[in-house]
Design a protein around this motif. Structure first.
Motif: not given
Ligand SMILES: Cc1cc2nc3c(=O)[nH]c(=O)nc-3n(C[C@H](O)[C@H](O)[C@H](O)COP(=O)(O)O)c2cc1C
Ligand code: SF4
Ligand code: FES
Length: 664
Positions: A1-6, A19-22, A30-45, A447-449
């Motif tokens: 989450m902190p990496a996505l925010h930054a 997302l690949e770089r993270i 990558k699937s784990e990063v994608w799973a988290v990023a796509s879950h939270y409404p404030e992250f813009r994909l 915990e990053g999920r």
């Protein structure tokens, strides 16, 4: 989450490449990063426009014309909400709540809120130059307040030395502008600037300073005249242009603060005692007003058990809405095996219609830190996490400043005030979603999920964050603790019939919306008529939404019931949105249910599918028996409180306003 925010902060959105770089940087799939990023409404994909305009269409804002503002924006930009203009200049979106409901209707432009917006304001809002986002104007000095760091004596003596350095002396006559998220949305920063300039020009013997807000959002921007030995007098709204008039009235001794006194008189302000008076960016001001004294005394006494006993005697129960006994949690964590133990402050506050935790953090962040220290000391925790809503920018800024100051003064970290007690504290940020505030979903998020609730048992006090014993408390619950420890649990229990005080967020069709602190057991009648000043439209109040999307629709027949947990009218988290008789209760119910449906994390079928089905059942002719039967299934078969409470608004709306739903 902190990496996505930054990444989102610097790049504006989360591209597939980002997302690949993270993933590569964190060495996770990558699937784990994608799973988290796509879950939270404030992250813009998807890449947004260069400017982002968001219009709030939550219940409070709808009641005050939010939908008209959407239409005005659509007309001005030539696009529908949810789209970006063809040249990529502007993205227009609706939002569920900006958590500034007391200055509704709210529009956010370039991350800065504007309140009390009328359709006629839209053109100038859209053509204004891009803003740098939230504007902090309070002071923020991290350097220690005194020249000599206290190096000997008991914790209480060391704190007394600090407070002495902060200066017990008078702060002089002050003109205080309340600066919080709500008041900034209606120009508090401009009022402060005008006041500073005019006070200097006239050579007045006042300091013009910023503090947090005192809850009188209806009077924002508000100016408090504070003189030693006199009760503070609050005036507002004072726009920048009205500053000279205010100073003329001050000189002529003709200030009129009657409305402010009416608003304050029924309140019992314990948690809010310093809000509106203290500078949230100045630890010296907090120390002068007694901050950290209860904690230092508890460290000196050296008995965590006594702290728990005072909290037990106070009857303090969780203000996150479930009203679970706080002392039971703390004792459970203390007794549990495993280290380190954690204290997690739930400052997620993602429930539309309530904004009291933000108010506390913005107005008196040192109270929250002192409370967290006391909770950690009592529960045996050595690690603390403040989990703050991703969009509560001003709260996060002020808490971060307070934390840095507390650390610089030896109040957080290793061997605090020379004792054996240590607490490491970090701030984490959410990224939206109502269910994120559910305590086990919050732990998953740290915990990053994805924020998906865990089944219980085990309960967090036994196996919480990273499987370790964890206390999770709401901001408001904790904010009561320093006063309880200082004045005794019996004193707190003497308020509100053994239940203490509670914060309420008032909004909707009220003359005086804002944040207030009342003894529990007060009635909606008092909140609406006496404190809130009655209907703002001149039309009778037809209903109140109490407790947001997990709460219920209350008929005026019940306005004289005492607000007590598990009573006939449950205060929930304290959100009270009033609707006049020109407002559709059915539309309000639909808005709340649609919110719950969108926010369902999808883990359990009755919640995921049931709320969506319930929503379609509200759109046509309503089958009352069918709605009740499905609601019952959702309530009993859902894993967490979101699903369990989602049908309340529908059921209470049907029961109290059957004519609106066409059922008998
Ligand atoms: C859907 C849902 C959302 C919640 N949101 C919050 C929240 O934003 N803040 C909060 O403190 N508690 C929230 N809660 C309650 C927490 O699960 C938990 O009870 C609370 O943080 C415990 O602290 P307390 O005992 O001090 O109230 C939520 C619960 C549910 C079911
Ligand atoms: S009740 Fe709803 S929000 Fe809660 S876990 Fe189940 S699906 Fe998720
Ligand atoms: S700010 Fe619009 S509903 Fe809360």
């Amino acid at each position: 989450m902190p990496a996505l925010h930054a990444t989102q902060r610097t790049e504006g959105w989360l591209s597939p490449d980002a997302l690949e770089r993270i993933a590569a940087h964190l060495r996770v799939p990558k699937s784990e990063v994608w799973a988290v990023a796509s879950h939270y409404p404030e992250f813009r994909l998807a890449q947004p426009g260069r400017r982002i305009v968001r219009v709030c269409t939550g219940v409070s804002c709808r009641a005050r014309g939010g939908r008209d503002l959407v239409a005005a924006c659509e007309r001005a930009l030539g696009i529908a909400a949810g789209l970006t203009t063809a040249d990529g200049a502007v993205t227009l979106e609706e939002m569920d709540c900006a958590f500034a409901c007391s200055v509704a209707p709210v529009v956010e432009v370039d991350h800065a809120y504007r309140g009390r917006v009328a359709p006629g304001d839209i053109d100038s809002l859209l053509s204004a130059p891009a803003h740098a986002g939230h504007r902090e104007v309070a002071s923020a000095t991290i350097a220690p307040v005194g020249s000599r760091a206290p190096v000997s004596g008991s914790p209480a003596q060391r704190l007394a030395a600090l407070a002495g350095d902060a200066g017990a002396r008078s702060t002089g006559a002050r003109l205080i502008v309340g600066v919080g998220a709500c008041s900034l949305a209606v120009g508090a920063d401009q009022t402060l600037a005008a006041l500073r300039a005019e006070v200097a020009r006239r050579g007045l013997p006042f300091a013009a300073v910023a503090a947090g807000c005192n809850g009188m959002c209806w009077a924002a921007p508000a100016v408090t005249v504070a003189r030693d030995g006199q009760s503070p007098r609050v005036m507002g709204p004072v726009t920048a242009a009205a500053v000279p008039r205010l100073l003329d009235a001050l000189a002529a001794n003709a200030l009129d603060d009657a409305a402010g006194r009416e608003f304050m008189a029924p309140q019992h302000r314990v948690l809010l005692e310093r809000c509106g008076l203290t500078d949230p960016g100045d630890i010296a001001d907090a120390l002068r007003r007694g901050a950290y004294a209860a904690f230092a005394q508890a460290l000196t006494d050296g008995s965590p058990e006594r702290v728990i006993e005072e909290v037990r005697a106070a009857g303090l129960a969780g203000r996150g809405g479930a009203y679970f006994q706080t002392a039971v949690k703390w004792a459970g964590c203390r007794a549990a095996r495993g280290t380190p133990k954690f204290i997690v402050v739930n400052a997620e506050e993602g429930e539309p219609g309530i904004f009291k935790d933000r108010h506390l953090m913005e107005g008196d962040p040192h109270r929250l830190l002192e409370a967290m220290l006391l909770a950690a000391f009592a529960a045996g925790a050595s690690r603390g996490i403040l989990y703050i809503h991703g969009e509560a920018e001003l709260s996060a800024q002020r808490v971060a400043t307070a934390l840095a100051q507390a650390r610089a003064h030896g109040l957080v970290g290793d061997r605090i005030l020379g004792s054996d007690f240590s607490l490491e504290v970090e701030i984490r940020r959410g990224a939206g979603g109502f269910v994120l505030g559910e305590e086990t979903a919050l732990l998953e998020s740290i915990e990053g999920r994805r924020a998906m609730p865990r089944p219980r048992p085990p309960f967090p006090v036994e196996a919480g964050l990273f499987g370790k014993p964890t206390v999770i408390n709401n901001v408001e619950t904790l904010a009561a603790v320093p006063s309880i420890v200082a004045r005794g649990g019996a004193w707190f229990a003497s308020l509100g019939g053994g239940r203490g005080t509670k914060l309420f967020g008032l909004s909707g069709h009220l003359k005086r919306p804002g944040v207030v602190e009342m003894e529990l057991g007060c009635t909606l009648r008092t909140l609406i008529d006496t404190v809130g000043g009655g209907s703002s439209t001149g039309r009778p109040i037809r209903a109140a939404v109490v407790g947001g999307p997990s709460g219920s629709i209350v008929h005026p027949r019940q306005f004289d019931e005492p607000l007590i947990p598990r009573g006939p009218v449950n205060p929930g988290t304290g959100g009270v949105v009033t609707l006049d008789d020109q407002t559709s209760v059915r539309d309000a119910v639909r808005t709340l249910l649609a919110f719950n449906t969108r926010e369902s994390c999808g883990k359990c079928t009755p919640c995921r599918e049931g709320t969506a089905r319930l929503l379609t059942m509200l759109d046509g002719p309503v089958d009352g028996a069918g709605v009740k039967a499905l609601s019952e299934v959702i309530q009993v078969a859902s894993l967490c409180g979101l699903g369990q409470a989602a049908p309340f608004a529908v059921l209470s709306g049907l029961a109290e306003f059957p004519d609106e739903f066409g059922v008998s």
